[in-house]
Design an enzyme around this catalytic site. Structure first.
Site, PDB file in Angstrom:
ATOM      1  N   LYS A   1       4.864  -6.704  10.448  1.00 49.91           N
ATOM      2  CA  LYS A   1       4.980  -7.733   9.412  1.00 49.91           C
ATOM      3  C   LYS A   1       6.431  -8.069   9.134  1.00 49.91           C
ATOM      4  O   LYS A   1       6.789  -9.175   8.816  1.00 49.91           O
ATOM      5  CB  LYS A   1       4.412  -7.194   8.087  1.00 49.91           C
ATOM      6  CG  LYS A   1       2.932  -7.100   8.028  1.00 49.91           C
ATOM      7  CD  LYS A   1       2.516  -6.840   6.589  1.00 49.91           C
ATOM      8  CE  LYS A   1       1.125  -6.228   6.588  1.00 49.91           C
ATOM      9  NZ  LYS A   1       0.578  -5.952   5.313  1.00 49.91           N
ATOM     10  N   ARG A   2       7.263  -7.041   9.223  1.00 52.34           N
ATOM     11  CA  ARG A   2       8.651  -7.170   8.844  1.00 52.34           C
ATOM     12  C   ARG A   2       9.483  -7.833   9.947  1.00 52.34           C
ATOM     13  O   ARG A   2      10.359  -8.638   9.687  1.00 52.34           O
ATOM     14  CB  ARG A   2       9.203  -5.772   8.533  1.00 52.34           C
ATOM     15  CG  ARG A   2      10.205  -5.689   7.416  1.00 52.34           C
ATOM     16  CD  ARG A   2      10.365  -4.255   6.950  1.00 52.34           C
ATOM     17  NE  ARG A   2      10.139  -3.247   7.985  1.00 52.34           N
ATOM     18  CZ  ARG A   2      11.044  -2.860   8.874  1.00 52.34           C
ATOM     19  NH1 ARG A   2      12.245  -3.365   8.862  1.00 52.34           N
ATOM     20  NH2 ARG A   2      10.744  -1.937   9.758  1.00 52.34           N
TER      21      ARG A   2
END
Ligand code: GLU
Length: 408
Positions: free
Chosen positions: A296-297
């Site tokens: 996600k990051r």
């Protein structure tokens, strides 16, 4: 003081019983073989590509068996909640045609097995917890963060498995009189499940993707009711999937490690556990050529919104994700000229256990094939809708001469 008296002291206002819940949420009246699946997002951010993958499979499994696919909002972790993200998740699912038959729809709820928002289900959880206390399978725990730190440091020193179990589960050994006294004095507490397991013993579990395997029994007295009055994931999963009559729990493989907890909770309640399918995670090759989880990051393509902004046709992503889900799908869809995807029969047996590598090249190829098949009007409408949402200069060009755009 009996366990029943303790249960009444903790939940004086809960008068309904587990039997009442069984009647209120009867088994569903569905044809033989119909599967009930659910997508259970937490409202903590954008729709992750991995979540679209899971929900697409849940939807497919329900549809192809003439069952039910529903959405439940898991909002018991109030600290991580991002306002409005629940609604946004559902809107994005709709764009990809993953539309639920019942449950949480973002702005309303529909169906006979609700409420479908966990924070609205407190009474249901409390009825079950009251029952577990009354049969001696749950108890209040007054340990503070310092007590838990102390237990952990002792376990580290002795090189033991960390956690609240066996002799370390201090509050297990209080008498009901002591418990009542401390509650009456206003001491804060959580409620823990009392495990009867032992981690040196193994249990056999079955997973629809990986078949049968052995795993250590649970022996942790996990928290089922937090000091804010809300349940934890493990407990809410068992209660909700039981009373919403889910037949098949499809979720990410990060939950496999918790399966022994869930098996024990279902057993303690005398309920039949649902079938489980734990899906492999989607991977990607990093700059050094190492396989790692789509993050996600770090990765744009982890958010579904990235593909929407990029103008990718939604069918392309769904079809591409199905190639990851089932090894025989790619050949099938090529033979079927990128059409009639609803006729493809998904099967858990055809799922690879290794997380598939996200292949942007293949996704682009799928997009091209799909767009090339659109007729002029459809393509025009798609481009126009896209431009309205994401590309102002393209919008101006289209609007300045729509016929020329169509001709191109
Ligand atoms: N709320 C959980 C999550 O978002 C759901 C897991 C499950 O499907 O049971 O990870």
């Amino acid at each position: 003081m009996t366990d029943i008296e303790l249960a009444n002291l903790i939940f004086p206002n809960i008068t309904k019983t587990v039997d009442d819940l069984e009647k209120r949420y009867p088994p569903r009246n569905l044809p033989e073989g119909a599967e009930v699946t659910r997508f259970a997002p937490s409202p903590t951010g954008f729709l992750h590509t991995g979540s679209l993958f899971t929900s697409m499979i849940c939807h497919k499994v329900a549809k192809q068996s003439k069952g039910v696919f529903y959405v439940r909002l898991e909002d018991t972790d109030t600290k991580r909640e991002i306002q409005g993200s629940g609604k946004q998740l559902i809107e994005q699912l709709n764009i990809f045609n993953v539309v639920p038959d019942e449950g949480y729809y973002g702005d309303h709820q529909e169906g006979d097995y609700g409420p479908y928002i966990q924070s609205e289900r407190s009474e249901i959880y409390n009825i079950v917890i009251k029952y577990l206390i009354s049969i001696g399978r749950a108890y209040p725990c007054f340990c503070k963060a310092e007590d838990l730190d102390f237990i952990r440091s002792k376990q580290e020193q002795a090189k033991l498995i960390p956690g609240y179990y066996g002799q370390f589960a201090k509050c297990r050994f209080l008498t009901n009189e002591e418990r009542a006294e401390r509650i009456k004095n206003g001491e804060p507490y959580v409620i823990r499940f009392k495990s009867a397991g032992n981690h040196v013993r193994k249990i056999r579990v079955k997973d629809l993707v990986r078949g049968e395997f052995e795993i250590a029994q649970n022996d942790q007295d996990i928290v089922i009711y937090k000091s804010d009055g809300l349940p934890t994931y493990h407990f809410a999963h068992c209660v909700d999937d039981h009373f919403m009559r889910t037949t098949t729990v499809i979720r990410g493989e990060e939950w496999i490690a918790s399966l022994p907890i869930h098996v024990e909770l279902f057993d303690a309640m005398g309920w039949k556990a649902p079938n489980y399918a734990h899906l492999p995670v989607i991977m990607k090759l990093d700059e050094q050529g190492h396989k790692r989880k789509l993050s996600k990051r770090l990765d744009n393509e982890a958010a579904v919104s990235y593909f929407l902004k990029d103008g990718l046709p939604t069918e392309a992503l769904i079809m591409y994700l199905m190639t990851i889900a089932n090894s025989n799908f790619e050949e099938w869809i090529l033979q079927n000229k990128f059409e009639h995807m609803e006729e493809f029969k998904f099967s858990f047996n055809k799922m690879s256990l290794e997380g598939a590598l996200f292949d942007i090249g293949k996704l682009t190829f799928f997009s091209r094939e799909i767009l090339a098949k659109k007729d002029k009007e459809t393509f025009f409408n798609m481009a126009y809708e896209y431009a309205k949402e994401y590309d102002e200069s393209l919008l101006k060009l289209i609007e300045s001469d729509p016929d020329y755009f169509k001709a191109i």
